[in-house]
Design a protein around this motif. Structure first.
Motif, PDB file in Angstrom:
ATOM      1  N   GLY A  39       0.805  -1.211   0.000  1.00 51.28           N
ATOM      2  CA  GLY A  39       0.000   0.000   0.000  1.00 51.28           C
ATOM      3  C   GLY A  39       0.838   1.260   0.000  1.00 51.28           C
ATOM      4  N   GLY A  40       1.944   1.242   0.756  1.00 54.26           N
ATOM      5  CA  GLY A  40       2.811   2.409   0.795  1.00 54.26           C
ATOM      6  C   GLY A  40       3.459   2.686  -0.542  1.00 54.26           C
ATOM      7  N   ILE A  41       3.868   1.615  -1.238  1.00 49.01           N
ATOM      8  CA  ILE A  41       4.475   1.774  -2.557  1.00 49.01           C
ATOM      9  C   ILE A  41       3.458   2.360  -3.526  1.00 49.01           C
ATOM     10  N   LYS A  42       2.246   1.826  -3.485  1.00 50.97           N
ATOM     11  CA  LYS A  42       1.195   2.328  -4.381  1.00 50.97           C
ATOM     12  C   LYS A  42       0.915   3.796  -4.114  1.00 50.97           C
ATOM     13  N   THR A  43       0.832   4.158  -2.842  1.00 48.57           N
ATOM     14  CA  THR A  43       0.570   5.552  -2.488  1.00 48.57           C
ATOM     15  C   THR A  43       1.663   6.459  -3.026  1.00 48.57           C
ATOM     16  N   ALA A  44       2.920   6.046  -2.846  1.00 50.03           N
ATOM     17  CA  ALA A  44       4.046   6.865  -3.299  1.00 50.03           C
ATOM     18  C   ALA A  44       4.061   7.004  -4.814  1.00 50.03           C
ATOM     19  N   ILE A  45       3.893   5.893  -5.518  1.00 50.39           N
ATOM     20  CA  ILE A  45       3.924   5.938  -6.986  1.00 50.39           C
ATOM     21  C   ILE A  45       2.794   6.808  -7.518  1.00 50.39           C
ATOM     22  N   ASN A  46       1.607   6.645  -6.944  1.00 51.14           N
ATOM     23  CA  ASN A  46       0.463   7.427  -7.430  1.00 51.14           C
ATOM     24  C   ASN A  46       0.620   8.910  -7.120  1.00 51.14           C
ATOM     25  N   ALA A  47       1.146   9.237  -5.934  1.00 49.83           N
ATOM     26  CA  ALA A  47       1.325  10.645  -5.577  1.00 49.83           C
ATOM     27  C   ALA A  47       2.378  11.302  -6.462  1.00 49.83           C
ATOM     28  N   LEU A  48       3.485  10.603  -6.696  1.00 49.32           N
ATOM     29  CA  LEU A  48       4.511  11.142  -7.582  1.00 49.32           C
ATOM     30  C   LEU A  48       3.980  11.273  -9.002  1.00 49.32           C
ATOM     31  N   GLY A  49       3.278  10.248  -9.467  1.00 53.48           N
ATOM     32  CA  GLY A  49       2.742  10.286 -10.824  1.00 53.48           C
ATOM     33  C   GLY A  49       1.762  11.425 -11.026  1.00 53.48           C
ATOM     34  N   ALA A  50       0.918  11.664 -10.027  1.00 50.17           N
ATOM     35  CA  ALA A  50      -0.021  12.784 -10.114  1.00 50.17           C
ATOM     36  C   ALA A  50       0.734  14.102 -10.182  1.00 50.17           C
ATOM     37  N   GLY A  51       1.808  14.198  -9.405  1.00 51.72           N
ATOM     38  CA  GLY A  51       2.621  15.415  -9.439  1.00 51.72           C
ATOM     39  C   GLY A  51       3.302  15.616 -10.772  1.00 51.72           C
ATOM     40  N   TYR A  52       3.784  14.531 -11.366  1.00 47.64           N
ATOM     41  CA  TYR A  52       4.402  14.633 -12.684  1.00 47.64           C
ATOM     42  C   TYR A  52       3.391  15.159 -13.702  1.00 47.64           C
ATOM     43  N   ALA A  53       2.187  14.562 -13.685  1.00 45.86           N
ATOM     44  CA  ALA A  53       1.167  14.969 -14.650  1.00 45.86           C
ATOM     45  C   ALA A  53       0.759  16.417 -14.441  1.00 45.86           C
ATOM     46  N   ASP A  54       0.628  16.822 -13.192  1.00 47.41           N
ATOM     47  CA  ASP A  54       0.254  18.209 -12.905  1.00 47.41           C
ATOM     48  C   ASP A  54       1.315  19.189 -13.399  1.00 47.41           C
ATOM     49  N   ALA A  55       2.562  18.722 -13.474  1.00 46.28           N
ATOM     50  CA  ALA A  55       3.655  19.568 -13.955  1.00 46.28           C
ATOM     51  C   ALA A  55       3.759  19.570 -15.487  1.00 46.28           C
ATOM     52  N   GLY A  56       2.839  18.888 -16.151  1.00 46.14           N
ATOM     53  CA  GLY A  56       2.840  18.868 -17.606  1.00 46.14           C
ATOM     54  C   GLY A  56       3.654  17.753 -18.218  1.00 46.14           C
ATOM     55  N   VAL A  57       4.112  16.810 -17.385  1.00 52.83           N
ATOM     56  CA  VAL A  57       4.906  15.684 -17.881  1.00 52.83           C
ATOM     57  C   VAL A  57       3.973  14.589 -18.393  1.00 52.83           C
ATOM     58  N   GLN A  58       4.337  13.948 -19.489  1.00 49.56           N
ATOM     59  CA  GLN A  58       3.611  12.761 -19.938  1.00 49.56           C
ATOM     60  C   GLN A  58       4.061  11.584 -19.083  1.00 49.56           C
ATOM     61  N   ARG A  59       3.087  10.878 -18.492  1.00 51.85           N
ATOM     62  CA  ARG A  59       3.418   9.821 -17.540  1.00 51.85           C
ATOM     63  C   ARG A  59       2.705   8.529 -17.900  1.00 51.85           C
ATOM     64  N   LEU A  60       3.439   7.417 -17.821  1.00 54.22           N
ATOM     65  CA  LEU A  60       2.888   6.087 -18.062  1.00 54.22           C
ATOM     66  C   LEU A  60       3.226   5.217 -16.860  1.00 54.22           C
ATOM     67  N   LEU A  61       2.233   4.504 -16.338  1.00 46.99           N
ATOM     68  CA  LEU A  61       2.436   3.588 -15.213  1.00 46.99           C
ATOM     69  C   LEU A  61       2.254   2.165 -15.706  1.00 46.99           C
ATOM     70  N   LEU A  62       3.222   1.294 -15.378  1.00 46.99           N
ATOM     71  CA  LEU A  62       3.169  -0.111 -15.772  1.00 46.99           C
ATOM     72  C   LEU A  62       3.202  -0.980 -14.518  1.00 46.99           C
ATOM     73  N   VAL A  63       2.198  -1.872 -14.378  1.00 47.06           N
ATOM     74  CA  VAL A  63       2.049  -2.673 -13.166  1.00 47.06           C
ATOM     75  C   VAL A  63       1.612  -4.089 -13.513  1.00 47.06           C
ATOM     76  N   PRO A  64       1.864  -5.050 -12.598  1.00 44.19           N
ATOM     77  CA  PRO A  64       1.340  -6.407 -12.795  1.00 44.19           C
ATOM     78  C   PRO A  64      -0.113  -6.487 -12.342  1.00 44.19           C
TER      79      PRO A  64
END
Length: 391
Positions: free
Chosen positions: A15-40
């Motif tokens: 859960g902690g890993i998911k929270t961190a990845i999602n929070a960082l990813g949201a921040g990247y997108a908000d900054a105008g970065v194109q973001r792709l998440l790959l998961v099992p």
């Protein structure tokens, strides 16, 4: 920039890993970065979200409810289609071939290390020395596969220090953050108490209803040390302290924990769905027990602090770096020492310790972590034009 985040070994304790990845990813997108998440996951799937596309690869279960991508070439195919400028990998095993693809294609690579491999293996197997030797060998190989390694605490940094220095791989310490909007203190109201002495607590009196309210949040599995939290509550109960420990989380060791609790007032609630629901329960407690000595960071610590609930931690591990002298207490990783720490913390003014907890959490907004990660990814973006100064 185009950042691909790769998460592997996803399961019920991540859960902690998911929270961190999602929070960082949201921040990247908000900054105008194109973001792709790959998961099992259980099946192949693709989903578009406000924070970028999420690609899920069918992956087998490997025990304990975890899934692990075992076909890295399928990940490579998705990356070639996305054409990232850098990749961020939260995996130390089957996705390593992806880093070789990144190097061949001049794509920057970052290892985001969320756990200490030596301690995780040691706790799960019981062979601590063997785990240390095996992890040291693996880490010497691992750091050579990436352009940079990110850890979240000084405690985590020690795992890679020598290996990274030997390989010449930059090592960055970037603490994570907490959602200060979802995790907030309870509304002001009700009785407010002054200082409470340890002797008063031992007589069974408290500023609320005569009961010291403790809380523990986390996976009920050995690597998260819930046994130590429950044993601490049992020790306080043995000393005559009136208390209640509310435990939120699921896991394979519930029966063992019930046995450790014995006749102590420990209530196991299972999983709590929803961040606000969890925040309300954290805010209702007097003290949070986050005592795992092998924790490399401790998002649960920050979430409790943000709710105005001070924290007792073990004096080793990354979680101990998150509290300061006002917002919590530390003890050795044994029930007696941690019980002493609980009583020291409970003896302080309620207003003082709650205000200090929130103030400490406010030093860790997610934006700080996002900004530093964006700077790192930017430094690895080989497509950016090089500035040439006249001179």
């Amino acid at each position: 920039m185009r950042i691909a985040q790769l998460a592997n070994f996803v399961g019920p304790a991540s859960g902690g890993i998911k929270t961190a990845i999602n929070a960082l990813g949201a921040g990247y997108a908000d900054a105008g970065v194109q973001r792709l998440l790959l998961v099992p996951g259980p099946v192949d799937a693709r989903e578009s979200t406000p924070h970028g596309d999420v690609v899920q690869f069918r992956a087998p279960r490997v025990g304990g409810g975890y899934r692990l991508i075992v076909e890295p070439w399928r990940v490579v195919a998705a990356l070639e289609q996305f054409d990232p400028t850098s990749i961020e990998v939260s995996d130390k095993s089957t996705l390593l071939p992806v880093t070789r693809w990144a190097r061949r294609n001049d794509v920057g690579s970052v290892l985001f290390s969320h756990e200490r491999l030596d301690l995780m293996l040691g706790m799960r197997t019981g062979f601590e020395e063997t785990a240390k030797v095996a992890s040291a060998i693996h880490n010497r190989f691992l750091v050579r596969q990436f352009d940079a390694v990110v850890v979240t605490s000084r405690f985590a940094q020690r795992e890679f220090g020598a290996a990274a220095a030997s390989a010449g791989t930059p090592l960055h310490r970037i603490p994570l953050g907490v959602d200060l909007d979802d995790f907030t203190p309870a509304p002001v109201g009700g009785p407010v108490g002054g200082p409470v002495s340890c002797s008063t607590l031992e007589l069974g009196r408290d500023v609320h209803d005569g009961v010291l309210r403790l809380v523990h949040v986390g996976r009920l599995s050995r690597e998260k040390s819930p046994h130590l939290a429950v044993a601490t509550a049992a020790e306080l109960h043995r000393r005559g302290v009136r208390l209640r420990l509310d435990v939120f989380g699921e896991g394979p060791h519930l029966a063992e924990l019930r046995a450790i609790a014995g006749g102590a007032p420990v209530v196991f609630h299972g999983h709590i769905a929803g961040r606000r629901a969890l925040a309300e329960r954290l805010a209702a407690a007097d003290i949070s027990l986050s005592v795992c000595p092998g924790e490399t960071f401790g998002l649960a610590v920050l979430e409790a602090l943000a709710c105005g609930t001070p924290v007792v931690t073990a004096d080793v591990g990354g979680a101990s770096e998150l509290i300061d002298a006002e917002s919590g207490e530390k003890g050795c990783a044994d029930p007696s020492s941690l019980a002493d720490a609980v009583l020291r913390l409970a003896a302080r003014s309620v207003n003082r310790r709650r205000a200090a907890a929130r103030a400490r959490a406010e030093q860790f907004p997610w934006q700080h972590a996002v900004d530093r990660m964006l700077d790192l990814h930017g430094s690895l973006d080989r497509t950016r034009p090089v500035e040439v100064r006249a001179g």
